[in-house]
Enzyme design. Structure first.
Site, mmCIF file in Angstrom:
data_model
loop_
_atom_site.group_PDB
_atom_site.id
_atom_site.type_symbol
_atom_site.label_atom_id
_atom_site.label_comp_id
_atom_site.label_asym_id
_atom_site.label_seq_id
_atom_site.Cartn_x
_atom_site.Cartn_y
_atom_site.Cartn_z
ATOM 1 N N LYS A 65 0.800 -1.230 0.000
ATOM 2 C CA LYS A 65 0.000 0.000 0.000
ATOM 3 C C LYS A 65 0.835 1.285 0.000
ATOM 4 O O LYS A 65 0.424 2.288 -0.570
ATOM 5 C CB LYS A 65 -0.952 0.003 1.201
ATOM 6 C CG LYS A 65 -2.071 -1.012 1.038
ATOM 7 C CD LYS A 65 -2.996 -1.045 2.223
ATOM 8 C CE LYS A 65 -4.125 -2.031 1.941
ATOM 9 N NZ LYS A 65 -5.069 -2.141 3.037
ATOM 10 N N ASP A 99 -9.432 3.046 2.264
ATOM 11 C CA ASP A 99 -9.363 2.401 3.584
ATOM 12 C C ASP A 99 -9.835 3.340 4.690
ATOM 13 O O ASP A 99 -10.459 2.911 5.657
ATOM 14 C CB ASP A 99 -7.915 1.999 3.909
ATOM 15 C CG ASP A 99 -7.517 0.692 3.240
ATOM 16 O OD1 ASP A 99 -8.406 -0.095 2.892
ATOM 17 O OD2 ASP A 99 -6.304 0.474 3.075
#
Ligand code: ATR
Length: 264
Positions: A65, A99
């Site tokens: 990420k 997220d």
């Protein structure tokens, strides 16, 4: 047909394909979503290759990420967070982070974040998003990470307080929400905290959803705490990614049903 997928390592456990494919089918969108296990040294090749092959988009998971953002043009939120979990291919390669919104939406269903002290376990890509979102919405954020320096840097960035893993017992009484963003517990029966470390007046949220009831959540139940598994987070971040790619509102109920159908 447009191709979408998730890149990660490990990625075998991912329920994202089931969730997105059910939504594509339901909305008659000519697209398919696969999972791709990517060698740790081949991330750039994977992203640029997917772009060259005309993919519609990718999700990005453990452990990419933070690194993946380098190969995209991130939007403002992703840039501030410093990590992405969503890529959209078009004239350029755009990076997004869903997220943050996913974690907040999931948590808000079970608790009030506003007056809470939050303990975040981990300081990786997922932690960055969670810490960023919660630091502005909660009372206080503690960040405990195995590699203290990484936790320290993240805490500094979001205005939180870094602590060592073995210092958690000193602050746990004041903690209202514990969030595990580490990979500890993923396909294994391990936890960073056990029931004696937790208490009943807290919410324990695990971003890991494989297994759905992780060791941490079982320990939290023993302590009498309220638990939140990673499925809602998976769902809300996935729905936001879907909307980035298609511009169409995600069919949330159907996606959730598809996830639970697959698990059972
Ligand atoms: P993601 O992008 O999903 O957040 P990541 O960036 O690889 O994944 O982050 C993994 C997190 O899990 C990190 O906080 C890592 O701690 P370190 O910064 O010390 O590496 C944490 N983690 C992984 N394995 C761990 C373990 N065995 N014990 C404690 N923390 C662990």
């Amino acid at each position: 047909m447009k191709i979408f997928g998730i890149i990660g390592n490990p990625v075998e456990h991912s329920l994202s394909p089931v969730m997105h494919n059910s939504a594509f089918k339901y909305l008659n969108i000519d697209a398919v979503y696969f999972k791709f296990k990517v060698d740790l040294r081949r991330l750039k090749d994977a992203i640029l290759g997917a772009d060259s092959l005309g993919f519609g988009g990718l999700n990005v998971t453990v452990p990419f990420k933070e690194e993946a953002i380098k190969y995209t043009i991130p939007d403002t939120l992703a840039e501030e967070i410093g990590a992405i979990n969503t890529i959209k291919f078009g004239r350029t390669v755009e990076g997004f982070n869903t997220d943050a919104v996913g974690a907040v939406m999931a948590l808000k269903e079970v608790t009030d974040i506003k007056d809470s002290n939050v303990l975040i376990l981990g300081a990786g890509g997922a932690a960055r998003a969670v810490a960023y979102a919660l630091s502005s919405q909660s009372k206080k954020v503690f960040i405990a990470n195995r590699t203290f320096k990484k936790g320290f840097d993240l805490a500094k960035k979001v205005g939180g307080e870094p602590i060592k893993l073995d210092e958690i017992p000193n602050i746990i009484k004041s903690v209202d929400i514990v969030i595990n963003t580490t990979t500890v517990g993923l396909n294994e029966d391990r936890s960073l905290l056990y029931h004696k470390d937790l208490h009943k007046d807290m919410v324990v949220f695990d971003l890991v959803y494989s297994p759905v009831k992780t060791r941490l959540l079982r320990e939290a139940e023993i302590a009498g705490a309220k638990t939140l598994n990673g499925i809602k987070m998976l769902l809300y971040q996935g729905a936001a990614s879907f909307e980035v790619w298609t511009g169409i509102k995600a069919p949330l109920d159907l996606m959730e049903e598809a996830i639970y159908h697959e698990i059972s």
